[in-house]
Write a protein that holds these residues in place. Structure first.
Motif, mmCIF file in Angstrom:
data_model
loop_
_atom_site.group_PDB
_atom_site.id
_atom_site.type_symbol
_atom_site.label_atom_id
_atom_site.label_comp_id
_atom_site.label_asym_id
_atom_site.label_seq_id
_atom_site.Cartn_x
_atom_site.Cartn_y
_atom_site.Cartn_z
ATOM 1 N N UNK A 236 -10.214 -8.411 7.753
ATOM 2 C CA UNK A 236 -10.292 -8.434 9.199
ATOM 3 C C UNK A 236 -11.748 -9.071 9.785
ATOM 4 N N UNK A 237 -12.716 -8.989 8.958
ATOM 5 C CA UNK A 237 -14.029 -9.561 8.931
ATOM 6 C C UNK A 237 -14.084 -10.902 8.898
ATOM 7 N N UNK A 238 -15.248 -11.444 9.808
ATOM 8 C CA UNK A 238 -15.345 -12.850 9.654
ATOM 9 C C UNK A 238 -16.141 -13.221 8.382
ATOM 10 N N UNK A 239 -15.870 -14.463 7.946
ATOM 11 C CA UNK A 239 -16.398 -15.052 6.754
ATOM 12 C C UNK A 239 -15.822 -14.922 5.518
ATOM 13 N N UNK A 240 -14.811 -14.226 5.435
ATOM 14 C CA UNK A 240 -13.875 -14.112 4.070
ATOM 15 C C UNK A 240 -12.549 -13.872 4.437
ATOM 16 N N UNK A 241 -11.573 -14.214 3.476
ATOM 17 C CA UNK A 241 -10.326 -14.289 3.501
ATOM 18 C C UNK A 241 -9.767 -12.591 3.125
ATOM 19 N N UNK A 242 -10.369 -12.420 1.916
ATOM 20 C CA UNK A 242 -9.978 -11.293 1.238
ATOM 21 C C UNK A 242 -11.419 -10.199 1.248
ATOM 22 N N UNK A 243 -10.911 -9.077 0.980
ATOM 23 C CA UNK A 243 -11.920 -7.937 0.671
ATOM 24 C C UNK A 243 -10.983 -6.920 -0.300
#
Ligand code: 4AD
Ligand code: MG
Length: 478
Positions: free
Chosen positions: A124-131
């Motif tokens: 859900x965070x900005x700057x990356x698609x996956x975590x």
């Protein structure tokens, strides 16, 4: 140009497919991997997660291993950024407080090595698609707070003092990746062009450049009083390891010529050494050189090959190191990508030395050729005018001389006369001269300074940041 190192700049990555062979592990194997002691083959590289365009990883269990860059604790979760060097960005790992190994989180300080098993989820965070949502966390190696690479900006000069740790920074890791890509592209280029890869010697008895800037290699005693001497007081080298003075090579060219004059087109790619006492941002005492040598070739062939080579390695770096080059463009040199694109697309300028001196400077790569014979090396072929030699340098903005090359003097008589003129003794070069005695052919070659290429492609200004362990006057730590 920014000269400091951001520990976590938010560079957006272009999307690229995950490389083959990297990806999810089965749930069964995951627990065993999480301990962090083995399972190298099943480790998922951060790059495969960060640069995945499609969804094959989504919902899969992965084992990520690397070093903690940052950590944020919130009520129900901790967020840890793990970098494993496979790409610029680290992967965000979310550790819910209810995972059984949550107590490890306390010891996840900046610099600690860590092994995490978890599920790839949309971020859900900005700057990356996956975590990665962690299921298991293990501290592999703790890192106390005196760790010098805390989250703050460090100057490149400071980082040179900790050359053993600096590959853990964004800048030096990116330089290492670009350098590796340029080396691989070099071998690719010459293989595709049908060149033979020659390993030339590092210890040599002949001074290729005739400039006398060589490091001596000896096993004679270091204590002056014990050095064997001749009657006139000079050192008795017949008692030295090789029975004569020996040195670290300044260039593989002379060996390259022997093989070009038998096998056609060859190249060397190895370390070279110069004991010039210069503390500039362009000189190293130990640097790597790429030296192609082509038989049945003249100066024009030489420049054609050099131009194609530089274009090839620059294109390759742009292709495979996109996010690293974006980082350098953003933090070091705002015109970098534009300049590299120009190198790729536009023909290089070619100008005679005499005209170049009179003309305005160019903002792109320029071959300067036909230099005055007195300022160049003995082996360069004399032109018909009697004043110039068939030499060329490739000059590029910011770096200066990237390549030095020439057509070689293949006429025995002219070569021996020139050696005498340059205060060299033809007997010392007997085997080199034999190449002219037995089936001589016109041939040409050049040397490209590999660290200067790395500087040029990354925009990094100081050559000491373009090699892992720089050697320069007064400095050989690490
Ligand atoms: O121009 P140079 O001295 O040419 C030769 O050594 C020839 N034997 C090459 C050949 O024709 N096979 O050196 C070639 C290149 C330079 O253009 C520069 O890029 C690099 O090597 N170079 C250095 N790089 C780092 N530190 C130094 N001290 C360097 N000296 C030269
Ligand atoms: Mg030169």
């Amino acid at each position: 140009m920014a000269m400091s190192e951001g520990s976590s700049p938010g560079v957006t990555l272009p999307e690229a497919p995950a490389s083959a062979g990297e990806g999810a592990v089965g749930d069964a194997g995951a627990a065993a991997l999480a301990a962090g002691t083995g399972g190298r083959a099943k480790r998922t590289r951060v790059k495969a997660i960060m640069e995945a365009t499609d969804d094959p990883l989504l919902g899969k269990t992965v084992a990520v291993k690397g070093w903690v860059r940052t950590k944020r604790d919130q009520k129900a979760f901790s967020f840890v950024e793990i970098n494993d060097g496979s790409c610029m960005k680290g992967v965000q790992v979310v550790i819910p407080q209810d995972v059984p190994t949550y107590s490890a989180v306390e010891r996840l300080t900046t610099g600690a090595s860590v092994s995490v098993t978890g599920v790839v989820v949309e971020s859900p965070g900005k700057g990356q698609r996956f975590e990665v949502k962690a299921q298991e966390v293990h501290v592999v190696g703790e890192c106390p707070t005196e760790y010098p690479l805390q989250k703050k900006r460090h100057t490149l000069e400071f980082l040179r003092g900790i050359a053993h740790l600096r590959p853990r920074t964004n800048t030096i890791a990116a330089v290492a990746r670009v350098r590796s890509a340029l080396a691989q592209a070099t071998h690719d280029f010459f293989r595709e062009e049908g060149f033979l890869y020659l390993q030339s010697p590092i210890i040599t008895a002949s001074d290729c450049e005739g400039a006398g800037e060589m490091f001596r290699v000896t096993t004679l005693p270091s204590e002056v009083s014990k050095v064997p001497t001749l009657e006139d007081g000079s050192t008795d080298y017949s008692q030295d390891f090789f029975g004569k003075p020996a040195f670290l090579t300044v260039s593989g060219q002379l060996s390259g010529e022997t093989h070009a004059c038998a096998l056609g087109d060859v190249y060397t790619f190895g370390p070279t050494f110069r004991a010039e006492n210069s503390q500039t941002t362009r000189h190293l005492a130990e640097f790597w050189m790429i030296e192609p040598e082509m038989s049945f070739a003249d100066l024009r062939d030489d420049m054609d090959n050099a131009e194609a080579f530089v274009k090839h390695v620059v294109s390759h770096a742009m292709e495979v190191c996109g996010s690293d080059l974006e980082f350098f463009n953003k933090f070091y040199d705002k015109e970098l990508l534009q300049r590299l694109q120009r190198i790729k697309d536009k023909p290089f300028v070619r100008t005679e030395h005499e005209r170049w001196l009179a003309e305005t400077r160019y903002d792109t790569a320029v071959f300067v050729y036909d230099y005055p014979r007195d300022i160049k090396a003995f082996y360069m072929r004399d032109n018909e005018d009697g004043k110039t030699v068939a030499a060329m340098d490739l000059l590029v903005p910011g770096v200066g001389e990237l390549i030095g090359g020439s057509q070689r003097e293949e006429r025995l008589e002219q070569l021996e006369a020139k050696m005498v003129e340059f205060n060299l003794s033809p007997e010392d070069y007997w085997w080199y001269n034999d190449l002219r005695r037995y089936g001589s052919v016109p041939h040409a070659g050049y040397g490209l300074g590999f660290e200067r290429l790395v500087c040029y492609v990354t925009g990094v200004e100081n050559i000491r940041d373009a090699i892992a362990f720089p050697r320069s006057p007064g400095s050989a730590e690490f």
